[in-house]
Design a protein around this motif. Structure first.
Motif, PDB file in Angstrom:
ATOM      1  N   ASN A  33       0.867  -1.251  -0.086  1.00 59.22           N
ATOM      2  CA  ASN A  33      -0.055  -0.013  -0.047  1.00 59.22           C
ATOM      3  C   ASN A  33       1.000   1.202  -0.128  1.00 59.22           C
ATOM      4  OD1 ASN A  33      -2.510  -0.817  -0.010  1.00 59.22           O
ATOM      5  ND2 ASN A  33      -2.295  -1.776   2.022  1.00 59.22           N
ATOM      6  N   ASP A  34       2.037   1.095   0.513  1.00 59.93           N
ATOM      7  CA  ASP A  34       3.087   2.292   0.443  1.00 59.93           C
ATOM      8  C   ASP A  34       4.120   2.232  -0.304  1.00 59.93           C
ATOM      9  OD1 ASP A  34       1.720   3.320   2.773  1.00 59.93           O
ATOM     10  OD2 ASP A  34       2.859   2.252   4.246  1.00 59.93           O
ATOM     11  N   GLU A  35       4.501   1.182  -0.963  1.00 58.33           N
ATOM     12  CA  GLU A  35       5.554   1.170  -2.117  1.00 58.33           C
ATOM     13  C   GLU A  35       5.158   0.672  -3.255  1.00 58.33           C
ATOM     14  OE1 GLU A  35       8.238  -1.632   0.065  1.00 58.33           O
ATOM     15  OE2 GLU A  35       8.301  -0.547   1.832  1.00 58.33           O
ATOM     16  N   ALA A  36       3.804   0.593  -3.689  1.00 63.03           N
ATOM     17  CA  ALA A  36       3.472   0.291  -5.099  1.00 63.03           C
ATOM     18  C   ALA A  36       4.126   1.090  -5.941  1.00 63.03           C
ATOM     19  CB  ALA A  36       1.946   0.295  -5.235  1.00 63.03           C
ATOM     20  N   ASP A  37       4.792   0.570  -7.130  1.00 66.38           N
ATOM     21  CA  ASP A  37       5.678   1.442  -8.055  1.00 66.38           C
ATOM     22  C   ASP A  37       4.864   1.199  -9.666  1.00 66.38           C
ATOM     23  OD1 ASP A  37       6.402  -1.009  -9.303  1.00 66.38           O
ATOM     24  OD2 ASP A  37       8.380  -0.681  -8.546  1.00 66.38           O
ATOM     25  N   PHE A  38       3.884   0.621  -9.862  1.00 61.71           N
ATOM     26  CA  PHE A  38       3.312   0.644 -11.077  1.00 61.71           C
ATOM     27  C   PHE A  38       4.042   0.664 -12.299  1.00 61.71           C
ATOM     28  CE2 PHE A  38       1.128   3.722  -8.109  1.00 61.71           C
ATOM     29  CZ  PHE A  38       0.058   2.898  -7.557  1.00 61.71           C
ATOM     30  N   LYS A  39       5.061  -0.240 -12.090  1.00 57.94           N
ATOM     31  CA  LYS A  39       6.117  -0.450 -13.063  1.00 57.94           C
ATOM     32  C   LYS A  39       5.744  -1.857 -13.781  1.00 57.94           C
ATOM     33  CE  LYS A  39       9.635   2.830 -11.572  1.00 57.94           C
ATOM     34  NZ  LYS A  39      10.831   2.765 -11.231  1.00 57.94           N
ATOM     35  N   GLU A  40       5.482  -2.840 -13.147  1.00 58.13           N
ATOM     36  CA  GLU A  40       5.369  -4.271 -13.707  1.00 58.13           C
ATOM     37  C   GLU A  40       3.902  -4.391 -14.197  1.00 58.13           C
ATOM     38  OE1 GLU A  40       7.818  -6.021 -14.326  1.00 58.13           O
ATOM     39  OE2 GLU A  40       9.085  -4.342 -13.368  1.00 58.13           O
ATOM     40  N   ILE A  41       3.489  -3.731 -15.081  1.00 52.60           N
ATOM     41  CA  ILE A  41       2.104  -4.053 -15.663  1.00 52.60           C
ATOM     42  C   ILE A  41       2.010  -5.303 -16.286  1.00 52.60           C
ATOM     43  CG2 ILE A  41       0.488  -2.985 -17.376  1.00 52.60           C
ATOM     44  CD1 ILE A  41       1.934  -0.352 -16.934  1.00 52.60           C
ATOM     45  N   VAL A  42       0.924  -5.973 -15.975  1.00 52.28           N
ATOM     46  CA  VAL A  42       0.382  -7.264 -16.376  1.00 52.28           C
ATOM     47  C   VAL A  42      -0.411  -7.128 -17.533  1.00 52.28           C
ATOM     48  CG1 VAL A  42      -0.235  -9.632 -16.114  1.00 52.28           C
ATOM     49  CG2 VAL A  42       1.247  -8.354 -14.621  1.00 52.28           C
ATOM     50  N   GLU A  43      -1.545  -6.339 -17.287  1.00 55.71           N
ATOM     51  CA  GLU A  43      -2.647  -6.053 -18.269  1.00 55.71           C
ATOM     52  C   GLU A  43      -2.891  -4.639 -18.110  1.00 55.71           C
ATOM     53  OE1 GLU A  43      -5.903  -8.626 -17.542  1.00 55.71           O
ATOM     54  OE2 GLU A  43      -4.467 -10.421 -17.236  1.00 55.71           O
ATOM     55  N   VAL A  44      -3.719  -3.835 -18.875  1.00 56.19           N
ATOM     56  CA  VAL A  44      -3.861  -2.557 -18.846  1.00 56.19           C
ATOM     57  C   VAL A  44      -5.397  -2.345 -18.998  1.00 56.19           C
ATOM     58  CG1 VAL A  44      -3.537  -0.384 -19.975  1.00 56.19           C
ATOM     59  CG2 VAL A  44      -1.501  -2.135 -20.121  1.00 56.19           C
ATOM     60  N   GLN A  45      -5.624  -0.958 -18.221  1.00 53.04           N
ATOM     61  CA  GLN A  45      -6.846  -0.587 -18.376  1.00 53.04           C
ATOM     62  C   GLN A  45      -7.191  -0.203 -16.827  1.00 53.04           C
ATOM     63  OE1 GLN A  45      -9.860  -3.018 -19.879  1.00 53.04           O
ATOM     64  NE2 GLN A  45      -9.438  -2.488 -22.261  1.00 53.04           N
ATOM     65  N   GLY A  46      -7.345   1.229 -16.174  1.00 53.22           N
ATOM     66  CA  GLY A  46      -7.551   1.172 -14.892  1.00 53.22           C
ATOM     67  C   GLY A  46      -7.374   2.523 -14.276  1.00 53.22           C
ATOM     68  N   VAL A  47      -7.984   2.878 -13.055  1.00 55.92           N
ATOM     69  CA  VAL A  47      -7.920   4.080 -12.464  1.00 55.92           C
ATOM     70  C   VAL A  47      -7.619   3.848 -10.844  1.00 55.92           C
ATOM     71  CG1 VAL A  47      -9.423   6.144 -11.927  1.00 55.92           C
ATOM     72  CG2 VAL A  47      -9.727   5.025 -13.912  1.00 55.92           C
ATOM     73  N   ARG A  48      -8.311   3.067 -10.275  1.00 49.80           N
ATOM     74  CA  ARG A  48      -8.123   2.999  -8.841  1.00 49.80           C
ATOM     75  C   ARG A  48      -7.781   1.415  -8.519  1.00 49.80           C
ATOM     76  NH1 ARG A  48     -13.325   2.885  -5.180  1.00 49.80           N
ATOM     77  NH2 ARG A  48     -12.674   0.733  -5.218  1.00 49.80           N
ATOM     78  N   MET A  49      -6.880   1.349  -7.180  1.00 54.16           N
ATOM     79  CA  MET A  49      -6.393   0.094  -7.057  1.00 54.16           C
ATOM     80  C   MET A  49      -7.180  -0.802  -6.190  1.00 54.16           C
ATOM     81  SD  MET A  49      -3.826   0.403  -8.729  1.00 54.16           S
ATOM     82  CE  MET A  49      -3.036  -1.078  -8.368  1.00 54.16           C
ATOM     83  N   LYS A  50      -7.254  -2.126  -6.534  1.00 55.42           N
ATOM     84  CA  LYS A  50      -8.194  -3.062  -5.640  1.00 55.42           C
ATOM     85  C   LYS A  50      -7.410  -4.593  -5.531  1.00 55.42           C
ATOM     86  CE  LYS A  50     -10.951  -4.716  -9.316  1.00 55.42           C
ATOM     87  NZ  LYS A  50     -12.155  -5.404  -9.777  1.00 55.42           N
ATOM     88  N   ASP A  51      -8.013  -5.266  -5.053  1.00 59.35           N
ATOM     89  CA  ASP A  51      -7.603  -6.741  -4.922  1.00 59.35           C
ATOM     90  C   ASP A  51      -6.273  -7.262  -4.789  1.00 59.35           C
ATOM     91  OD1 ASP A  51     -10.395  -7.315  -5.697  1.00 59.35           O
ATOM     92  OD2 ASP A  51     -10.052  -7.438  -7.878  1.00 59.35           O
ATOM     93  N   PHE A  52      -5.623  -6.559  -3.502  1.00 57.84           N
ATOM     94  CA  PHE A  52      -4.296  -6.873  -3.299  1.00 57.84           C
ATOM     95  C   PHE A  52      -4.179  -8.363  -2.700  1.00 57.84           C
ATOM     96  CE2 PHE A  52      -4.531  -2.586  -2.979  1.00 57.84           C
ATOM     97  CZ  PHE A  52      -3.425  -2.029  -3.459  1.00 57.84           C
ATOM     98  N   GLU A  53      -3.315  -9.294  -3.221  1.00 54.32           N
ATOM     99  CA  GLU A  53      -3.038 -10.507  -2.704  1.00 54.32           C
ATOM    100  C   GLU A  53      -1.631 -11.086  -2.885  1.00 54.32           C
ATOM    101  OE1 GLU A  53      -4.862 -13.583  -5.100  1.00 54.32           O
ATOM    102  OE2 GLU A  53      -5.157 -12.142  -6.886  1.00 54.32           O
ATOM    103  N   VAL A  54      -1.164 -11.803  -2.150  1.00 53.64           N
ATOM    104  CA  VAL A  54       0.111 -12.503  -2.289  1.00 53.64           C
ATOM    105  C   VAL A  54      -0.089 -13.627  -2.934  1.00 53.64           C
ATOM    106  CG1 VAL A  54       1.821 -13.722  -0.968  1.00 53.64           C
ATOM    107  CG2 VAL A  54       0.688 -11.435  -0.089  1.00 53.64           C
ATOM    108  N   ILE A  55       0.632 -13.869  -4.049  1.00 54.45           N
ATOM    109  CA  ILE A  55       0.495 -14.765  -4.931  1.00 54.45           C
ATOM    110  C   ILE A  55       1.823 -15.937  -4.780  1.00 54.45           C
ATOM    111  CG2 ILE A  55      -1.028 -13.832  -6.469  1.00 54.45           C
ATOM    112  CD1 ILE A  55       0.965 -13.299  -8.468  1.00 54.45           C
TER     113      ILE A  55
END
Length: 58
Positions: A33-55
């Motif tokens: 929540n504090d360190e998200a860098d938005f560089k490793e895009i997997v798929e595109v289209q969006g505005v607000r963040m949701k669904d945080f999960e450890v995979i």
């Protein structure tokens, strides 16, 4: 300290993945929540963040 791959998604479905160093998966989710860098895009289209999960744990 372990590393956790955390996946998170924009409300309109832009998906990112990012490795986060943490003691456990709960801490990894808190840190992203504090360190998200938005560089490793997997798929595109969006505005607000949701669904945080450890995979994955390294």
């Amino acid at each position: 300290m372990a590393r956790f791959l955390v996946r998170y998604t924009h409300v309109e479905e832009t998906t990112y993945e990012q490795w986060v160093e943490a003691v456990n998966s709960d801490e990894a989710l808190e840190k992203i929540n504090d360190e998200a860098d938005f560089k490793e895009i997997v798929e595109v289209q969006g505005v607000r963040m949701k669904d945080f999960e450890v995979i994955e744990e390294d």
